[in-house]
Design a protein around this motif. Sequence first.
Motif, PDB file in Angstrom:
ATOM      1  N   SER A  58       0.750  -1.260   0.040  1.00  0.00           N
ATOM      2  CA  SER A  58       0.109   0.071   0.083  1.00  0.00           C
ATOM      3  C   SER A  58       1.001   1.311  -0.048  1.00  0.00           C
ATOM      4  O   SER A  58       1.874   1.364   0.718  1.00  0.00           O
ATOM      5  CB  SER A  58      -0.974  -0.039   1.148  1.00  0.00           C
ATOM      6  N   VAL A  59       0.535   2.168  -0.640  1.00  0.00           N
ATOM      7  CA  VAL A  59       1.190   3.553  -0.887  1.00  0.00           C
ATOM      8  C   VAL A  59       0.417   4.540   0.133  1.00  0.00           C
ATOM      9  O   VAL A  59      -0.791   4.821  -0.195  1.00  0.00           O
ATOM     10  CB  VAL A  59       1.416   4.161  -2.331  1.00  0.00           C
ATOM     11  N   GLN A  60       0.805   5.161   0.958  1.00  0.00           N
ATOM     12  CA  GLN A  60       0.462   6.371   1.879  1.00  0.00           C
ATOM     13  C   GLN A  60       0.875   7.474   1.760  1.00  0.00           C
ATOM     14  O   GLN A  60       2.197   7.835   1.216  1.00  0.00           O
ATOM     15  CB  GLN A  60       0.481   5.699   3.250  1.00  0.00           C
ATOM     16  N   ASP A  61       0.144   8.412   2.385  1.00  0.00           N
ATOM     17  CA  ASP A  61       0.397   9.702   2.580  1.00  0.00           C
ATOM     18  C   ASP A  61       1.255  10.585   1.315  1.00  0.00           C
ATOM     19  O   ASP A  61       2.283  10.911   1.237  1.00  0.00           O
ATOM     20  CB  ASP A  61       1.420   9.870   3.746  1.00  0.00           C
ATOM     21  N   ILE A  62       0.536  10.574   0.187  1.00  0.00           N
ATOM     22  CA  ILE A  62       0.937  10.882  -0.963  1.00  0.00           C
ATOM     23  C   ILE A  62       0.703  12.402  -1.165  1.00  0.00           C
ATOM     24  O   ILE A  62      -0.283  13.277  -1.042  1.00  0.00           O
ATOM     25  CB  ILE A  62       0.139  10.166  -1.993  1.00  0.00           C
ATOM     26  N   VAL A  63       1.888  13.094  -1.804  1.00  0.00           N
ATOM     27  CA  VAL A  63       1.869  14.473  -2.005  1.00  0.00           C
ATOM     28  C   VAL A  63       2.418  14.558  -3.558  1.00  0.00           C
ATOM     29  O   VAL A  63       3.631  14.020  -3.753  1.00  0.00           O
ATOM     30  CB  VAL A  63       2.652  15.138  -1.179  1.00  0.00           C
ATOM     31  N   ILE A  64       1.659  15.104  -4.550  1.00  0.00           N
ATOM     32  CA  ILE A  64       2.249  15.274  -5.861  1.00  0.00           C
ATOM     33  C   ILE A  64       2.037  16.453  -6.138  1.00  0.00           C
ATOM     34  O   ILE A  64       1.363  17.347  -6.106  1.00  0.00           O
ATOM     35  CB  ILE A  64       1.113  14.450  -6.760  1.00  0.00           C
TER      36      ILE A  64
END
Length: 380
Positions: A58-64
């Motif tokens: 799982s990929v968490q705490d995403i900022v793009i």
Amino acid sequence: MDQLEQFIIKDNKKLRCGYTTGSCAAAAAKAAAVMLLSQHPVSHIALMTPKGIRLNLSVQDIVIRPDWVSCAVRKHSGDDPDVTHGVLVYAKVTKISEPTILIDGGVGVGRITKPGLDQPVGAAAINRVPQQMMIQELEELRDDSEYPGGFQVEISIPEGVALATKTFNPRLGIIGGISVLGTSGIVEPMSDQALLDSIRVELNMLAASGAEYVLLTPGNYGETFARQHLRLDLKQAVKCSNFIGQTLDLVCETGFRGALLVGHIGKLIKLAGGMMNTHSRYGDCRMEILAAHTGLSPQATPSLVGRVFQSNTTEEALDCLKEAGIHTQVMESVAKAIHRQLEHRVQGSIPVGAILFSNQHGLLAQTVEAVPLITYFHTV
């Protein structure tokens, strides 16, 4: 939290495997790079570990952002008692014009201050294999997407600053955080290999500091006796736990000129019988060995041999031998047997000595190599 459906059987128990901080860092870096090039979030990322086990994390705490992306993967240690279990490992990936992959550490990733570790002094404590995993994943991604530039990767573990105090990192000269580790990408519960790897690191650091001889102790008892009774400085000491034979192999491999082993008779008596891993799960021949060496004494009676054999502890057996007045000659016989076994293990490549003691009776015996070796260690 993503659990790995991979198990090992140890001591008749089914234990779940986990994945390393290195796998988390590589997965987070790959996910961040994917999102950086696509500008779209992803919820999971696939990663092939060096062990050949495929992870889907799982990929968490995403900022793009247009030029950089940050995200995290949560560490899962399986059934291994690891202080890093549950921590978030972050990767911030930034576009750069040069077609290369640059990797560094941020908050919570330690910095190397002493030579002899996997990375040079001044570098982030991100070991070689995790770096290779990141480079391989990002280079493949760059080629597949025909992206002409490169990536700058910053790995951070915010909880690592506090967790570092619970690890060996300060002792090893890694400051400011924890290490990003893993040679297989997978954590095997209570892994013997993990402990041997840490012993290897300590030996490498000691050799890099200029030490030519190493003081080995199975644990705290040995260290305490070496310091308080032998007056030895522990700067050249490494704890080898039960892995005496394998540690001696590493000592020879690292290039030391000699080793001195200091330990309680309850551990070291097993060496006289050729047991180079002294953990009880591999066998317990303490009383058999003591009884056999007792029987070699002309003064020993069948009754005394029987009492030694039936003793519950080595301390109790020593009481029997002392009452009979033959504990010194029995311990000398044991020391000669230990010397032969140690010589056989290192094939005569380096001198190895051993000093045996007990909590109640103090210094018991030392092998022939111990006396000259002890002069190579500073006294306190």
